[in-house]
Design an enzyme around this catalytic site. Structure first.
Site, mmCIF file in Angstrom:
data_model
loop_
_atom_site.group_PDB
_atom_site.id
_atom_site.type_symbol
_atom_site.label_atom_id
_atom_site.label_comp_id
_atom_site.label_asym_id
_atom_site.label_seq_id
_atom_site.Cartn_x
_atom_site.Cartn_y
_atom_site.Cartn_z
ATOM 1 N N ASN A 377 -4.400 -1.405 -10.409
ATOM 2 C CA ASN A 377 -5.659 -0.116 -10.855
ATOM 3 C C ASN A 377 -4.192 1.060 -10.141
ATOM 4 O O ASN A 377 -3.931 1.652 -10.053
ATOM 5 C CB ASN A 377 -6.214 0.694 -10.438
ATOM 6 N N ASN A 379 -1.063 0.684 -9.873
ATOM 7 C CA ASN A 379 0.614 0.798 -11.375
ATOM 8 C C ASN A 379 0.142 -0.136 -12.161
ATOM 9 O O ASN A 379 -0.001 -1.449 -12.044
ATOM 10 C CB ASN A 379 1.779 -0.218 -9.769
ATOM 11 N N PRO A 381 1.741 -0.066 -14.788
ATOM 12 C CA PRO A 381 3.021 -0.916 -15.693
ATOM 13 C C PRO A 381 3.265 -2.228 -15.389
ATOM 14 O O PRO A 381 3.164 -3.387 -16.044
ATOM 15 C CB PRO A 381 4.104 0.110 -15.381
ATOM 16 N N VAL A 382 3.295 -2.461 -14.333
ATOM 17 C CA VAL A 382 3.769 -4.031 -13.195
ATOM 18 C C VAL A 382 2.111 -5.023 -13.433
ATOM 19 O O VAL A 382 2.316 -5.494 -14.155
ATOM 20 C CB VAL A 382 3.484 -3.993 -11.822
ATOM 21 N N HIS A 416 8.706 -7.855 -3.777
ATOM 22 C CA HIS A 416 8.846 -7.367 -3.096
ATOM 23 C C HIS A 416 9.579 -7.585 -1.614
ATOM 24 O O HIS A 416 10.418 -6.770 -0.646
ATOM 25 C CB HIS A 416 7.592 -6.812 -1.835
#
Length: 496
Positions: A377, A379, A381-382, A416
């Site tokens: 929730n 991010n 789009p990812v 990351h």
């Protein structure tokens, strides 16, 4: 007559005496009644039960949940504590904020400019994926060959910028932004290829083009229907659907590359106009919040990082913990500002300019009572890309939900680490391991911590985990670039 008169007088006296006595008797009865009522009230007052079975307010069984005053107390304490730390910082270091320095560093350092050229080169890979889709549609290359060429192109999107950064060695900030752009291009390209593959298969299997109309949707902030092509048919506003292969156009592809989404569709919801007032508000937020973040980094974060180098080099465990706790609050404060700056201000600006109507870039992640809820929730789009192009394909192939979640976290961990290690030109896997450890942590929270305790666990991981990773990267970066080790020793043998 006289006897009669005397008799009358005696009767009157008797009657008068009787009435007086009657009045006195009524008053006595009323007095006795009041006394009885008073006695009854006293008896009821002292004998009436005032103790009943009940739970204390702080007990979970009480059902009490109005802690607004406690929340206000926490806010006041947070403001006072932060103000004290800010005042201490100003007294100790003076004013360190210099907005001009960020511009001069970029302009003066020639090694930052290759990042701009590197971003411009991303168009090569975008055009290559587009051309491959045209060849596949026309049958000039077979599906296996086209799939292999797409894999090579997607791999080059990640390898090429990393090679340039490691070779040219630009500044970490510019390199991170360039790699972020290439990461977005990679994810968008994968979605573009996968969606067109599904559409091409349907198109060739059906042997005919399927047309249709998109149902009108409500625009953001307006009540009008929207779409790219609108017409009136039978008195109703309708939107033309773009069908495959009409979507294979450079204009369509570059619109998708500019849209604040990572998942490709044939028909995106669009707004009928650009709201200038809304756009100006978001632009003002972008500028002010960016200056605030840069100022806090200069004034607050930089001195803390400088003072944290020695404890981490000396491996002084108590001081290391103290540095992590001291860095946690300003780091998290800047992270919250960054979240609003990027996901609300930046993406809304981009969506408003491109008239992209879907503004669900985040949901209420701050209420997360589980790790899964937070990562799905904060991010959107990812999350949508991972669910559409990674998790659901694995589920359709019969893999377990746990395996799918591990693959999603592993993919996120890779990116990351990619965005941190490559710009710093060192590979320590702190970001990768931090993301991968979210899987067992998620299992632990969902099994043992529920409700507000799960929410607290999520907040603790966010507040403490980030400064720990930052200080570990800082330690390694300082050791590699500034600490001179004796000949024949490396970081491991030197005990660092």
């Amino acid at each position: 007559m006289q006897i009669s008169k005397m008799a009358t007088t005696a009767e009157e006296r008797k009657l008068l005496h009787r009435r007086t006595k009657s009045t006195s008797s009524v008053e006595d009865r009323e007095k006795i009644k009041k006394q009885k009522e008073a006695e009854k009230d006293r008896r009821e007052f002292y004998e009436k039960p005032i103790h009943f079975p009940s739970e204390s307010l702080f007990s979970t069984g009480s059902g009490y949940n109005n802690y607004r005053g406690v929340l206000n107390l926490c806010i006041v304490l947070l403001v006072l504590t932060t103000s004290r730390v800010a005042l201490e910082n100003l007294i100790k270091y003076g004013i360190l904020i210099d907005p001009v320095s960020w511009v001069t560093i970029f302009v003066a350092d020639p090694y930052n400019w290759p990042c701009v050229i590197l971003i411009a080169c991303s168009n090569i890979f975008i055009l290559a994926s587009f051309q491959l889709e045209i060849w596949l549609l026309k049958g000039w290359v077979s599906e296996p060959v086209g799939r292999a060429m797409h894999v090579v192109n997607c791999a080059a999107i990640l390898v090429f910028p990393a090679t340039v950064v490691l070779t040219v060695e630009p500044g970490p900030a510019g390199a991170s932004y360039a790699l972020f752009v290439y990461t977005c291009v990679f994810l968008k390209t994968v979605s573009y290829i996968a969606t067109n593959h599904w559409l091409r298969y349907q198109y060739k299997s059906s042997g005919q083009r399927k047309g249709g109309r998109r149902k009108p949707t409500k625009s953001v902030g307006d009540g009008d229907a929207n779409g790219t092509a609108q017409n009136l048919a039978n008195g109703k506003l309708e939107t033309q659907l773009v069908t495959y292969p009409d979507n294979l156009a450079l204009k369509d592809l570059y619109y998708f590359m500019l849209f604040p989404t990572l998942c490709y569709e044939l028909n995106f919801p669009r707004t009928p106009r650009i709201r200038k007032r809304f756009l100006l508000k978001r632009l003002a937020e972008m500028f002010m919040l960016l200056q605030l973040m840069l100022g806090l980094i200069q004034q607050w974060i930089a001195p803390l990082l400088h003072n944290a180098i020695k404890p981490f080099v000396d491996m002084d465990l108590p001081m290391m913990v103290e540095r992590i706790m001291k860095l946690a609050i300003p780091n998290h404060f800047i992270w919250l500002i960054f979240f609003y700056w990027f996901f609300h201000s930046n993406l809304n600006v981009l969506a408003e300019i491109t008239q992209f109507a879907d503004r669900t870039f985040y949901r209420d992640w701050w209420n997360s009572e589980s790790v899964q809820y937070f990562w799905s929730n904060w991010n959107i789009p990812v999350y949508r890309w991972c669910k559409r192009h990674l998790y659901q394909p694995l589920m359709r192939r019969g893999y377990s939900r746990m395996f799918g979640q591990i693959c999603v976290f592993a993919t996120s961990a890779f990116f990351h680490e990619y965005l941190v290690s490559v710009p710093l030109r060192m590979f320590r896997w702190w970001a990768f391991m931090g993301m991968l450890m979210q899987v067992p942590f998620a299992v632990f929270v969902s099994k043992f911590l529920t409700g507000p305790y799960g929410n607290m666990a999520v907040w603790v991981s966010l507040i403490v985990g980030q400064p720990f990773a930052i200080l570990m990267y800082l330690h390694d970066y300082y050791v590699i670039n500034h600490l001179q080790l004796p000949a024949g020793q490396n970081i491991t043998t030197a005990g660092l």
